[in-house]
Design a protein around this motif. Structure first.
Motif, PDB file in Angstrom:
ATOM      1  N   VAL A  39      35.936 -23.992  22.667  1.00  0.00           N
ATOM      2  CA  VAL A  39      35.473 -24.696  23.851  1.00  0.00           C
ATOM      3  C   VAL A  39      35.021 -26.113  23.508  1.00  0.00           C
ATOM      4  O   VAL A  39      34.723 -26.433  22.355  1.00  0.00           O
ATOM      5  CB  VAL A  39      34.305 -23.950  24.544  1.00  0.00           C
ATOM      6  CG1 VAL A  39      34.760 -22.596  25.059  1.00  0.00           C
ATOM      7  CG2 VAL A  39      33.119 -23.810  23.609  1.00  0.00           C
ATOM      8  N   LEU A  40      34.985 -26.942  24.527  1.00  0.00           N
ATOM      9  CA  LEU A  40      34.467 -28.302  24.441  1.00  0.00           C
ATOM     10  C   LEU A  40      33.419 -28.495  25.528  1.00  0.00           C
ATOM     11  O   LEU A  40      33.486 -27.871  26.593  1.00  0.00           O
ATOM     12  CB  LEU A  40      35.584 -29.329  24.655  1.00  0.00           C
ATOM     13  CG  LEU A  40      36.707 -29.397  23.626  1.00  0.00           C
ATOM     14  CD1 LEU A  40      37.801 -30.334  24.122  1.00  0.00           C
ATOM     15  CD2 LEU A  40      36.178 -29.866  22.272  1.00  0.00           C
ATOM     16  N   LEU A  41      32.460 -29.366  25.262  1.00  0.00           N
ATOM     17  CA  LEU A  41      31.526 -29.821  26.279  1.00  0.00           C
ATOM     18  C   LEU A  41      32.024 -31.165  26.777  1.00  0.00           C
ATOM     19  O   LEU A  41      32.156 -32.119  25.996  1.00  0.00           O
ATOM     20  CB  LEU A  41      30.115 -29.948  25.701  1.00  0.00           C
ATOM     21  CG  LEU A  41      29.029 -30.415  26.679  1.00  0.00           C
ATOM     22  CD1 LEU A  41      28.744 -29.331  27.724  1.00  0.00           C
ATOM     23  CD2 LEU A  41      27.748 -30.788  25.937  1.00  0.00           C
ATOM     24  N   VAL A  42      32.326 -31.253  28.063  1.00  0.00           N
ATOM     25  CA  VAL A  42      32.853 -32.482  28.667  1.00  0.00           C
ATOM     26  C   VAL A  42      31.748 -33.089  29.519  1.00  0.00           C
ATOM     27  O   VAL A  42      31.318 -32.482  30.511  1.00  0.00           O
ATOM     28  CB  VAL A  42      34.098 -32.185  29.527  1.00  0.00           C
ATOM     29  CG1 VAL A  42      34.656 -33.477  30.103  1.00  0.00           C
ATOM     30  CG2 VAL A  42      35.155 -31.456  28.707  1.00  0.00           C
ATOM     31  N   VAL A  43      31.276 -34.273  29.139  1.00  0.00           N
ATOM     32  CA  VAL A  43      30.153 -34.926  29.819  1.00  0.00           C
ATOM     33  C   VAL A  43      30.657 -36.176  30.522  1.00  0.00           C
ATOM     34  O   VAL A  43      31.258 -37.061  29.894  1.00  0.00           O
ATOM     35  CB  VAL A  43      29.040 -35.299  28.821  1.00  0.00           C
ATOM     36  CG1 VAL A  43      27.882 -35.973  29.557  1.00  0.00           C
ATOM     37  CG2 VAL A  43      28.553 -34.058  28.081  1.00  0.00           C
ATOM     38  N   ALA A  44      30.431 -36.250  31.824  1.00  0.00           N
ATOM     39  CA  ALA A  44      30.839 -37.417  32.605  1.00  0.00           C
ATOM     40  C   ALA A  44      29.680 -38.411  32.679  1.00  0.00           C
ATOM     41  O   ALA A  44      28.604 -38.087  33.182  1.00  0.00           O
ATOM     42  CB  ALA A  44      31.260 -36.994  34.004  1.00  0.00           C
ATOM     43  N   SER A  45      29.906 -39.608  32.185  1.00  0.00           N
ATOM     44  CA  SER A  45      28.886 -40.652  32.197  1.00  0.00           C
ATOM     45  C   SER A  45      28.912 -41.384  33.534  1.00  0.00           C
ATOM     46  O   SER A  45      29.708 -41.078  34.426  1.00  0.00           O
ATOM     47  CB  SER A  45      29.156 -41.651  31.065  1.00  0.00           C
ATOM     48  OG  SER A  45      30.284 -42.460  31.392  1.00  0.00           O
ATOM     49  N   ASP A  46      28.047 -42.382  33.683  1.00  0.00           N
ATOM     50  CA  ASP A  46      28.052 -43.237  34.871  1.00  0.00           C
ATOM     51  C   ASP A  46      28.856 -44.516  34.633  1.00  0.00           C
ATOM     52  O   ASP A  46      28.807 -45.446  35.451  1.00  0.00           O
ATOM     53  CB  ASP A  46      26.616 -43.602  35.267  1.00  0.00           C
ATOM     54  CG  ASP A  46      25.849 -42.402  35.807  1.00  0.00           C
ATOM     55  OD1 ASP A  46      26.502 -41.439  36.255  1.00  0.00           O
ATOM     56  OD2 ASP A  46      24.600 -42.424  35.759  1.00  0.00           O
ATOM     57  N   ARG A  47      29.614 -44.553  33.524  1.00  0.00           N
ATOM     58  CA  ARG A  47      30.449 -45.727  33.253  1.00  0.00           C
ATOM     59  C   ARG A  47      31.540 -45.856  34.310  1.00  0.00           C
ATOM     60  O   ARG A  47      32.001 -44.873  34.887  1.00  0.00           O
ATOM     61  CB  ARG A  47      31.095 -45.630  31.859  1.00  0.00           C
ATOM     62  CG  ARG A  47      30.099 -45.593  30.712  1.00  0.00           C
ATOM     63  CD  ARG A  47      30.789 -45.742  29.362  1.00  0.00           C
ATOM     64  NE  ARG A  47      31.668 -44.627  29.029  1.00  0.00           N
ATOM     65  CZ  ARG A  47      31.290 -43.545  28.339  1.00  0.00           C
ATOM     66  NH1 ARG A  47      30.020 -43.415  27.945  1.00  0.00           N
ATOM     67  NH2 ARG A  47      32.143 -42.584  28.049  1.00  0.00           N
ATOM     68  N   ILE A  48      31.980 -47.079  34.533  1.00  0.00           N
ATOM     69  CA  ILE A  48      33.085 -47.332  35.452  1.00  0.00           C
ATOM     70  C   ILE A  48      34.031 -48.324  34.799  1.00  0.00           C
ATOM     71  O   ILE A  48      33.593 -49.253  34.093  1.00  0.00           O
ATOM     72  CB  ILE A  48      32.585 -47.852  36.815  1.00  0.00           C
ATOM     73  CG1 ILE A  48      33.731 -47.873  37.834  1.00  0.00           C
ATOM     74  CG2 ILE A  48      31.909 -49.215  36.699  1.00  0.00           C
ATOM     75  CD1 ILE A  48      33.259 -48.077  39.269  1.00  0.00           C
ATOM     76  N   SER A  49      35.317 -48.109  34.982  1.00  0.00           N
ATOM     77  CA  SER A  49      36.320 -49.007  34.408  1.00  0.00           C
ATOM     78  C   SER A  49      37.110 -49.662  35.527  1.00  0.00           C
ATOM     79  O   SER A  49      37.243 -49.124  36.636  1.00  0.00           O
ATOM     80  CB  SER A  49      37.262 -48.240  33.482  1.00  0.00           C
ATOM     81  OG  SER A  49      38.028 -47.301  34.206  1.00  0.00           O
ATOM     82  N   ALA A  50      37.638 -50.835  35.229  1.00  0.00           N
ATOM     83  CA  ALA A  50      38.496 -51.552  36.172  1.00  0.00           C
ATOM     84  C   ALA A  50      39.372 -52.507  35.386  1.00  0.00           C
ATOM     85  O   ALA A  50      38.906 -53.142  34.426  1.00  0.00           O
ATOM     86  CB  ALA A  50      37.665 -52.323  37.197  1.00  0.00           C
ATOM     87  N   TYR A  51      40.623 -52.584  35.788  1.00  0.00           N
ATOM     88  CA  TYR A  51      41.581 -53.476  35.114  1.00  0.00           C
ATOM     89  C   TYR A  51      41.574 -53.259  33.604  1.00  0.00           C
ATOM     90  O   TYR A  51      41.610 -54.206  32.815  1.00  0.00           O
ATOM     91  CB  TYR A  51      41.276 -54.934  35.456  1.00  0.00           C
ATOM     92  CG  TYR A  51      41.368 -55.243  36.927  1.00  0.00           C
ATOM     93  CD1 TYR A  51      42.549 -55.013  37.632  1.00  0.00           C
ATOM     94  CD2 TYR A  51      40.270 -55.735  37.632  1.00  0.00           C
ATOM     95  CE1 TYR A  51      42.624 -55.286  38.990  1.00  0.00           C
ATOM     96  CE2 TYR A  51      40.347 -56.009  38.989  1.00  0.00           C
ATOM     97  CZ  TYR A  51      41.529 -55.785  39.657  1.00  0.00           C
ATOM     98  OH  TYR A  51      41.607 -56.051  41.000  1.00  0.00           O
TER      99      TYR A  51
END
Length: 304
Positions: A39-51
């Motif tokens: 298993v893996l722990l997948v953590v979603a950050s508050d980072r945002i990407s664009a271009y």
């Protein structure tokens, strides 16, 4: 948000938005970590990407919204998926509960599986040049935002962080993963899109297109849905009431950020090596509001 140090877990990867961890503790309930090495722990950050840039400014609660919306969609879809737990009782550390999932390790296919039901974005650019999308011919006279006669499978090759995904043909997918797997990926992607499009439409939202990813579960050899699913980061959601082909549609995603960055107020020149500027508070607030609205319209739940 830098990747947090989590007891019992070892960070192994950091992407545009998500950080991945593997278990660093002995298997078993006494360890406090998820049992097993599969298993893996997948953590979603508050980072945002664009271009193809990861911005210095974060969007508060974005990671929680992406995770909770993905979990909701996994419950709606009738396909095998990679999630095995999402709470402290499942082994998720308290520091990231609400924005993390414990998932099966999959042998991922090197393909972004994209379904389009409407013409826009990179598909529109190709259509204007050749009246095709990923070499699939489309009828003349379509506009930005036009609904297609039937959804189409338009895959892309996965790119490294900071690079742009490249649209590819179905033949290229078959070469990369084999004809049988390519057929299965196309069928699964279009089935997911069709079901999700119907669910979203009932809630007043148009699902214009979406990206999903699959891998093989080594435990049983089955093709399994992985990554996030049907979030504002992986999909184009439009307000059905405001939909009008012929121009860019108002969307529930980070298009607000892209528009500000490409406009005169940002002062940023995409043609240079300069990083994007900090986002002003109003852009952050309006972007967060769009993510929250998408979550609440789709799920019928208040975001807390």
């Amino acid at each position: 948000m830098s990747a947090p140090q989590l007891p019992g877990w070892r960070q192994i990867y950091s992407g545009k938005v998500r950080d991945l961890y593997e278990s660093a503790a002995p298997a078993g309930p006494a360890s406090g970590a998820a049992p097993g090495s599969g298993v893996l722990l997948v953590v979603a950050s508050d980072r945002i990407s664009a271009y193809d840039h990861i911005l210095a400014t974060e969007i508060p609660d974005k990671g929680r919204i992406l995770t909770q919306l993905s979990l909701w969609w996994f419950d709606q879809l009738q396909v095998a998926h990679h999630v095995v737990g999402s709470t402290a009782a499942d082994g998720v550390p308290a520091e990231v509960e609400g924005r993390a999932m414990i998932c099966k390790k999959l042998d991922m296919f090197p393909v972004e599986c994209i379904a389009r039901g409407y013409l826009t974005g990179s598909g529109l650019l190709e259509y204007k040049q050749s009246q095709t999308v990923c070499s699939l011919p489309l009828p003349p006279g379509l506009l930005d935002g036009s609904r297609l006669e039937r959804p189409i499978f338009t895959p892309s090759a996965k790119a490294e962080v900071g690079e742009h995904d490249e649209n590819i043909t179905f033949g290229a997918v078959a070469t990369a993963v084999g004809s049988e797997n390519a057929e299965a990926l196309r069928e699964l992607t279009l089935a997911i899109y069709s079901r999700a499009e119907s669910i979203a439409r009932e809630r007043g939202i148009i699902l214009a297109d979406t990206k999903v990813e699959f891998g093989v579960d080594p435990a049983n050899g089955n093709i399994t849905l992985g990554d996030e699913v049907l979030t504002p980061d992986s999909s184009r959601f439009w307000d059905a009431v405001q939909w009008k082909p012929g121009a860019a549609q108002p969307s529930f995603d980070k298009q607000y950020v892209r528009d500000w960055l490409s406009g005169p107020e940002s002062g940023w020149d995409r043609g240079t090596d300069a990083p994007p500027p900090q986002l002003p508070a109003v852009v952050v607030e309006q972007t967060r509001a769009r993510y929250v609205e998408a979550y609440e319209k789709l799920t019928g739940r208040a975001f807390a």
